[in-house]
Write an enzyme that holds these catalytic residues in place. Structure first.
Site, PDB file in Angstrom:
ATOM      1  N   HIS A  79       0.823  -1.210   0.000  1.00  0.00           N
ATOM      2  CA  HIS A  79       0.000   0.000   0.000  1.00  0.00           C
ATOM      3  C   HIS A  79       0.859   1.264   0.000  1.00  0.00           C
ATOM      4  O   HIS A  79       0.512   2.260  -0.639  1.00  0.00           O
ATOM      5  CB  HIS A  79      -0.941   0.014   1.202  1.00  0.00           C
ATOM      6  CG  HIS A  79      -1.904  -1.133   1.233  1.00  0.00           C
ATOM      7  ND1 HIS A  79      -2.736  -1.391   2.297  1.00  0.00           N
ATOM      8  CD2 HIS A  79      -2.166  -2.104   0.311  1.00  0.00           C
ATOM      9  CE1 HIS A  79      -3.470  -2.461   2.043  1.00  0.00           C
ATOM     10  NE2 HIS A  79      -3.133  -2.919   0.851  1.00  0.00           N
ATOM     11  N   HIS A 261      -9.178  -2.166  -5.341  1.00  0.00           N
ATOM     12  CA  HIS A 261      -8.076  -2.434  -4.410  1.00  0.00           C
ATOM     13  C   HIS A 261      -7.096  -3.450  -4.987  1.00  0.00           C
ATOM     14  O   HIS A 261      -5.886  -3.344  -4.750  1.00  0.00           O
ATOM     15  CB  HIS A 261      -8.591  -2.935  -3.064  1.00  0.00           C
ATOM     16  CG  HIS A 261      -7.477  -3.119  -2.072  1.00  0.00           C
ATOM     17  ND1 HIS A 261      -6.924  -2.075  -1.361  1.00  0.00           N
ATOM     18  CD2 HIS A 261      -6.758  -4.221  -1.729  1.00  0.00           C
ATOM     19  CE1 HIS A 261      -5.924  -2.514  -0.607  1.00  0.00           C
ATOM     20  NE2 HIS A 261      -5.812  -3.828  -0.811  1.00  0.00           N
ATOM     21  N   ASP A 265      -3.077  -3.053  -5.346  1.00  0.00           N
ATOM     22  CA  ASP A 265      -2.051  -4.048  -4.987  1.00  0.00           C
ATOM     23  C   ASP A 265      -1.116  -4.343  -6.158  1.00  0.00           C
ATOM     24  O   ASP A 265       0.101  -4.508  -5.969  1.00  0.00           O
ATOM     25  CB  ASP A 265      -2.711  -5.349  -4.522  1.00  0.00           C
ATOM     26  CG  ASP A 265      -3.237  -5.282  -3.097  1.00  0.00           C
ATOM     27  OD1 ASP A 265      -2.825  -4.368  -2.352  1.00  0.00           O
ATOM     28  OD2 ASP A 265      -4.059  -6.138  -2.724  1.00  0.00           O
ATOM     29  N   HIS A 288      -1.041 -11.435  -4.502  1.00  0.00           N
ATOM     30  CA  HIS A 288       0.349 -11.058  -4.226  1.00  0.00           C
ATOM     31  C   HIS A 288       1.350 -12.066  -4.796  1.00  0.00           C
ATOM     32  O   HIS A 288       2.390 -11.679  -5.336  1.00  0.00           O
ATOM     33  CB  HIS A 288       0.565 -10.891  -2.721  1.00  0.00           C
ATOM     34  CG  HIS A 288      -0.181  -9.731  -2.150  1.00  0.00           C
ATOM     35  ND1 HIS A 288       0.035  -8.435  -2.554  1.00  0.00           N
ATOM     36  CD2 HIS A 288      -1.172  -9.676  -1.223  1.00  0.00           C
ATOM     37  CE1 HIS A 288      -0.767  -7.623  -1.891  1.00  0.00           C
ATOM     38  NE2 HIS A 288      -1.515  -8.359  -1.074  1.00  0.00           N
ATOM     39  N   HIS A 366      39.554  18.512 -42.804  1.00  0.00           N
ATOM     40  CA  HIS A 366      39.637  17.058 -42.635  1.00  0.00           C
ATOM     41  C   HIS A 366      38.839  16.377 -43.732  1.00  0.00           C
ATOM     42  O   HIS A 366      37.630  16.172 -43.603  1.00  0.00           O
ATOM     43  CB  HIS A 366      39.130  16.644 -41.248  1.00  0.00           C
ATOM     44  CG  HIS A 366      39.590  15.266 -40.850  1.00  0.00           C
ATOM     45  ND1 HIS A 366      38.786  14.159 -40.941  1.00  0.00           N
ATOM     46  CD2 HIS A 366      40.795  14.824 -40.394  1.00  0.00           C
ATOM     47  CE1 HIS A 366      39.452  13.091 -40.524  1.00  0.00           C
ATOM     48  NE2 HIS A 366      40.680  13.471 -40.186  1.00  0.00           N
TER      49      HIS A 366
END
Length: 464
Positions: A79, A261, A265, A288, A366
Site C-alpha cells: 500500500h 483495491h 495491490d 500477491h 579534414h
C-alpha cells in the site's frame, strides 16, 4: 507521465498499527537523492539495516508482500509503494521503527495525503523507465490467474476479479493513466471474506485488524452466534450483515471497490521491479503471489537489456543538462566545445549527445571532399562527457580543471559523418580517488558502436 525524477521536499511521518503484526509503528518518509529508489530502514534494529524495495527481496506473499534483507524484515509494503508510484515519486527513504507500516484505513489514500503535504521536488535526472519491448506474460492455470504487460508509451492497468461469489460477482477496474491513481484507486481498501477472518486470526495474522481497516464480504448464511463471536473477537458491541452481503463495519466507497483495491495491490507489487514502467498491464484474478512472480519476470526482462545497453536518446525529452548548464561546468569553448546535451547522469554513469553537422569547423580541413569526423575529436567529445561525470563529484565544479592522464584500448569501429548523432556513454571503472578517475567510454550512432576507449583523467582545483 513525468520525465524527470522526483523526491519529497521534507520529511513527514504517519503512525498507526500494522495490520498483521498488530505492532504500533511510525513510518517516516525522507527525501532521497536521484537514482536512490525506494528503500526501507528498520531504525528499531541494531545497525539500522536497509531493505531495498526489490522483488528479489520478497520472502512471503501469504496475505501481503513481505521484504527481507540483511536479516531485517518489513511486512505489508504494497500500500505504501502504491502511493509512491501513484504520485510518480522515484526516490524516498522510509524509516520504520517497527516491523510493518501502519495499515491506516486499509488503502493508500492517507499515505498519498501525507506525501502531498511534504510536497514534491523535481530532480536533475531523467526517470529510468523500463519500456516493455514486447508482450510479457505470467500464467497460473491452477488458479486461473493471468497477467500480461504489453508495449505502450504510458502506464495503464486493467484488473478483473472473479471469486465465484454471489456478492462480488465479476468486477473490473482500470486506469488509463497513472495520474488517475489518486482519485480513482488510492482510497480503495483491502478486503477479505468472512470465512477467512477467523482463519487469519487463528494464524496470528490481522492482529491489527479492527474491522475499520478492511471490507468484510459475507457470501453465505451467518448465524447470530457467529456474529456475536466476531464482535467479541474484534471488540465490537455488535456486528451485522448488510443487505448487499457486507459487514456493517464500513460503507463501500465504490461498487467495485474490491477490484479497485486489487489494482492498487498490482501497482504496489510491480513497484518492486525497481523502475517505473511503461506498459499496458492486464491482470485477471491477481494476488500477491502472482504479482510478485510477474514482477520477477519483468525485472529479468530489463536485466537482459542490461545496465550496459546503448543509452536511449529521445530528442523530445528535456535533457538532464542543456548547453548552458554544460558551459557552466566545462571550460571548453568554440571550436572545442563538443558536447551538446547530457541525457543521463548518476554516480557512476553519464550519457551525452553530440549532433554532427557539415558546419563543424574541422570539416574544412579534414577530408573536405569526403568529410569524416576525426577520431581524436570523437575521443575528445567522449572525454568531455566523462568530464561531466567526474566534475559532478565535487560541490563547485566550476573551480576545477580536468586533464587527460591516459588513453588505453582505443578503437574506431566506423566512420562518423555529417548528419550523425553521436551518443556517448562513460562509466567509472573504479571509485574516484584523489581526483583520479578511470572510465570506460563508448560512442554510438544509432545501434552501432563507432568508438571506444578506456580513459584516465585528473581533476585539479584552479589556482586562485
Amino acid at each position: 507521465m513525468r520525465v524527470k525524477q522526483h523526491t519529497i521536499k521534507k520529511q513527514v511521518t504517519v503512525s498507526g498499527v500494522g495490520l498483521h503484526t498488530g505492532v504500533i509503528s511510525n513510518l517516516t518518509f525522507l527525501p532521497a537523492p536521484p537514482n536512490h529508489g525506494f528503500k526501507f530502514q528498520r531504525i528499531d534494529l541494531e545497525g539500522n539495516p536497509i531493505i531495498d524495495a526489490d522483488v528479489d527481496n520478497v520472502v512471503d506473499v501469504s496475505r501481503g508482500t513481505t521484504l527481507e534483507q540483511s536479516g531485517a524484515r518489513v511486512f505489508t509494503v504494497e500500500h505504501v509503494l502504491a502511493a509512491l508510484v501513484g504520485l510518480e515519486i522515484d526516490n524516498v527513504l522510509m524509516q520504520l521503527d517497527g516491523p510493518e507500516p501502519p495499515i491506516m484505513d486499509g488503502s493508500s489514500i492517507q499515505f498519498i495525503e501525507v506525501l502531498e503535504d511534504a510536497g514534491l521536488e523535481e530532480q536533475n535526472a531523467l526517470r529510468r523507465f523500463f519500456e516493455v519491448p514486447e508482450s510479457i506474460t505470467y500464467r497460473d492455470p491452477a488458479r486461473e490467474v493471468e497477467l500480461a504487460a504489453l508495449p505502450l508509451d504510458d502506464y495503464r492497468v486493467t484488473v478483473m476479479v472473479d471469486y465465484n461469489s454471489p456478492v462480488l460477482g465479476s468486477q473490473h477496474a482500470s486506469i488509463t493513466n497513472i495520474s488517475q491513481f489518486k482519485s480513482e484507486i488510492a482510497s480503495c481498501r483491502t478486503f477479505c471474506f468472512l470465512h477467512e477472518l477467523e482463519m487469519l486470526y487463528n494464524q496470528n495474522l490481522i492482529k491489527g485488524g479492527d474491522l475499520n481497516n478492511a471490507i468484510v464480504v459475507v457470501d453465505r448464511v451467518v448465524e447470530d452466534s457467529e456474529l456475536e463471536h466476531l464482535a467479541k473477537m474484534f471488540n465490537k458491541q455488535k456486528v451485522e450483515v448488510r443487505k448487499e452481503g457486507i459487514l456493517n463495519n464500513v460503507d463501500l466507497r465504490y461498487k467495485n471497490e474490491p477490484a479497485r483495491h486489487k489494482l492498487l495491490d498490482v501497482v504496489g507489487d510491480l513497484a518492486l521491479v525497481g523502475r517505473p514502467l511503461k506498459a499496458q498491464i492486464l491482470a485477471a484474478r491477481p494476488g500477491h503471489a502472482a504479482n510478485v512472480a510477474f514482477a520477477k519476470k519483468l525485472k529479468r526482462a530489463w536485466e537482459k537489456i542490461g545496465p550496459n545497453h546503448i543509452p536511449h536518446y529521445d530528442p523530445k525529452l528535456p535533457p538532464v543538462m542543456d548547453i548552458n548548464q554544460i558551459s557552466n561546468i566545462l571550460p571548453h569553448r568554440y571550436p572545442f566545445q563538443l558536447l551538446d546535451k547530457v541525457i543521463y547522469l548518476d554516480d557512476t554513469v553519464v550519457a551525452g549527445v553530440k549532433n554532427v553537422t557539415i558546419n563543424e569547423p574541422f570539416f574544412m580541413g579534414h577530408f573536405p571532399n569526403n568529410p569524416v569526423m576525426p577520431g581524436v575529436l570523437q575521443v575528445e567529445a567522449m572525454a568531455q562527457t566523462g568530464g561531466i561525470l567526474v566534475l559532478s563529484s565535487v560541490e563547485d565544479p566550476e573551480n576545477y580543471w580536468t586533464y587527460f592522464l591516459g588513453i588505453e584500448s582505443c578503437k574506431f569501429r566506423k566512420m562518423v559523418l555529417p548528419g550523425d548523432t553521436l551518443v556517448f556513454k562513460c562509466e567509472l571503472l573504479a571509485p574516484i580517488r584523489r581526483g583520479i578517475a578511470k572510465m570506460k567510454g563508448e560512442a554510438f550512432v544509432g545501434n552501432t558502436l563507432v568508438c571506444e576507449a578506456v580513459m584516465t583523467a585528473s581533476i585539479v582545483r584552479k589556482e586562485s
